[in-house]
Design a protein around this motif. Sequence first.
Motif, PDB file in Angstrom:
ATOM      1  N   ILE B  26       0.652  -1.138   0.041  1.00  0.00           N
ATOM      2  CA  ILE B  26      -0.079  -0.037   0.084  1.00  0.00           C
ATOM      3  C   ILE B  26       0.834   1.225   0.030  1.00  0.00           C
ATOM      4  O   ILE B  26       0.827   2.182  -0.775  1.00  0.00           O
ATOM      5  CB  ILE B  26      -1.112  -0.034   1.183  1.00  0.00           C
ATOM      6  N   GLU B  27       1.839   1.325   0.960  1.00  0.00           N
ATOM      7  CA  GLU B  27       2.589   2.625   1.030  1.00  0.00           C
ATOM      8  C   GLU B  27       3.447   2.909  -0.200  1.00  0.00           C
ATOM      9  O   GLU B  27       3.649   4.076  -0.734  1.00  0.00           O
ATOM     10  CB  GLU B  27       3.754   2.201   2.200  1.00  0.00           C
ATOM     11  N   ASP B  29       2.517   1.819  -3.108  1.00  0.00           N
ATOM     12  CA  ASP B  29       1.486   2.185  -4.156  1.00  0.00           C
ATOM     13  C   ASP B  29       1.909   1.179  -5.260  1.00  0.00           C
ATOM     14  O   ASP B  29       2.023   1.583  -6.463  1.00  0.00           O
ATOM     15  CB  ASP B  29       1.469   3.482  -4.781  1.00  0.00           C
ATOM     16  N   LYS B  51      -6.835  -1.042   0.586  1.00  0.00           N
ATOM     17  CA  LYS B  51      -7.218   0.084   0.084  1.00  0.00           C
ATOM     18  C   LYS B  51      -9.056   0.202   0.001  1.00  0.00           C
ATOM     19  O   LYS B  51      -9.441   0.387  -1.052  1.00  0.00           O
ATOM     20  CB  LYS B  51      -6.816   0.176  -1.274  1.00  0.00           C
TER      21      LYS B  51
END
Lengths: 349, 349
Positions: B26-27, B29, B51
């Motif tokens: 997530i961090e 992307d 997300k």
Amino acid sequence: MANNRYHVAVVGATGAVGEQMIKTLIERDFPISKLTLLSSARSAGKTVQFKGETITVHEAKPESFEGVDIALFSAGGSVSKQLAPEAVKRGAIVVDNTSAFRMDPDVPLVVPEVNEEDLQKHQGIIANPNCSTIQMVVALEPIRQKFGLNRVIVSTYQAVSGAGNQAVQELYSQTKDVLDNKEAQAKILPVKNDKKHYQIAFNAIPQIDVFQDNGFTFEEMKMINETKKIMHMPELKVAATCVRIPVASGHSESVYFEVETDHVSTLEIRNLLSTAPGIVLEDNPSEQIYPLATNAVGQRDVFVGRIRKDLDEKNGFHMWVVSDNLLKGAAWNSVQIAESLIRLGLLNK
Amino acid sequence: MANNRYHVAVVGATGAVGEQMIKTLIERDFPISKLTLLSSARSAGKTVQFKGETITVHEAKPESFEGVDIALFSAGGSVSKQLAPEAVKRGAIVVDNTSAFRMDPDVPLVVPEVNEEDLQKHQGIIANPNCSTIQMVVALEPIRQKFGLNRVIVSTYQAVSGAGNQAVQELYSQTKDVLDNKEAQAKILPVKNDKKHYQIAFNAIPQIDVFQDNGFTFEEMKMINETKKIMHMPELKVAATCVRIPVASGHSESVYFEVETDHVSTLEIRNLLSTAPGIVLEDNPSEQIYPLATNAVGQRDVFVGRIRKDLDEKNGFHMWVVSDNLLKGAAWNSVQIAESLIRLGLLNK
């Protein structure tokens, strides 16, 4: 002389080490005629139980040492610098557990298992080495004697009680705060009077005592210089990294060393240490037997295990050395020096 | 290709490392078209937020990998041995965070800052090194490149999360019990499936993973063998002592090393590391600036400090290396390998 009893003073009687000194004097049934307990003005007036007697702690002053035969000092370097000479002037022999006199060439720095004979040269003050140094030299000395020694690299895992009772309280209160999801307050560690303070709970702090210009801390330099002095090996290569970890008592050390003799085996070193003075060998990997700080607390011995040959350096070995930093690292080694002085006839009435 | 998105699988999604892998994806992307979360039968059915989407964790089976482009494995060596080849058979590239394939000569063992080019030779499986190895080689590689390297002796201060979430729970519950004056129960550490278990709270355990016949633990042999493989230096002298301490996350390491070039200064090494990839230099003794585990948690970098020249060995140095063992030591290095594969065009659709 065996029946002599002595007037003993403990300076710093209410501190972490002082408490253990009193406990060790009792456990060893040290021949005491009178016990004088001394401290800073702040702690004076407290009382301590000793063999059923209630003893009041008094403020340490020069005249406190009148009539004292042996004074065990553990109240910080500045107290020792000021009062140890006063005690000697009044006829006492001082065993000093601070760093004040350790590197003084006129002061023997003694670990009885290693260099008891240095006591013969004393001029009133005998220095007790740093906690992390003592347990390491006890483990190294039998190896040096039999196989020679030319190099030591140590990384320490040091307990918080080495920084005193307040530091242990800080460890516990920080730990509780972290478990309660509160912010931990750091006011003492790594070094009470240094500029910054860091959390020790659930952390590892690579600073014990203040930094020197060469990038080593004073604790690391103590291990380096004291080891050379105690072992009478100014040429010995010694390097240290000293680290505080969240353990209340019991210092652990990862020690790499190189011997001079070729073809020494791990088994020979194990056999040697299994009968060496002051050492308990705990070394059986297949049974997961190795020294642990939690097992060493309250014990006077130095525990050694995880002895193994380096895979590259033909005369290199590794070991894991654990001991109670307040006992062999401080209180017990001091009392042991006092016992040696009696046995060697150096503490005359 | 820059716009490609990939079907990513995380195997061991509910474990300590798996959780950090999802967080890191997530961090960063990471370009994900579909995220498949897999686990043992025991953890299947749990859900994970990703997300804004709720993803159900499924039991990992060979057919789970149909259509997967890249699979990040961190569910133990036996799961990897069984399922990584199945994933590869179905067209996935596997980044494996267990020790199952690390020493396989056909499997690249990669730390992108050190040997990203080894990814070119991959045959489906890429191994992610052991946590304690990764942070050390990130710190050593710039030094090796510029000054040469011929010897490393490391003692580790390893966090409990390297042994999984259950071990962290054990650390916390034991710590609470000790603070409450209750007896601490040890059921997991040092090694879940080994015979004996010891208290980690307020202790230091010199055993990580099982013992080998040579007296070293498997963790120590991982550091030794993996360092040589990653740095392409089979002749490098490496020795390790691996110790678990009561820290939840953040491994610290006391590293001694010898360079080949003469007359290198501490300042030159500091300057070199201050601009090296993946490293944050924290090294100012006069301001008590050095890496701390508590500061490293949640950071992807490797923190280096306490760099100083050995006082005896002319080309010897010491340093203190800290990193989040779940991030650069595991999850982040795995995701970073996946990013390298994309950048190098090795993860084709």
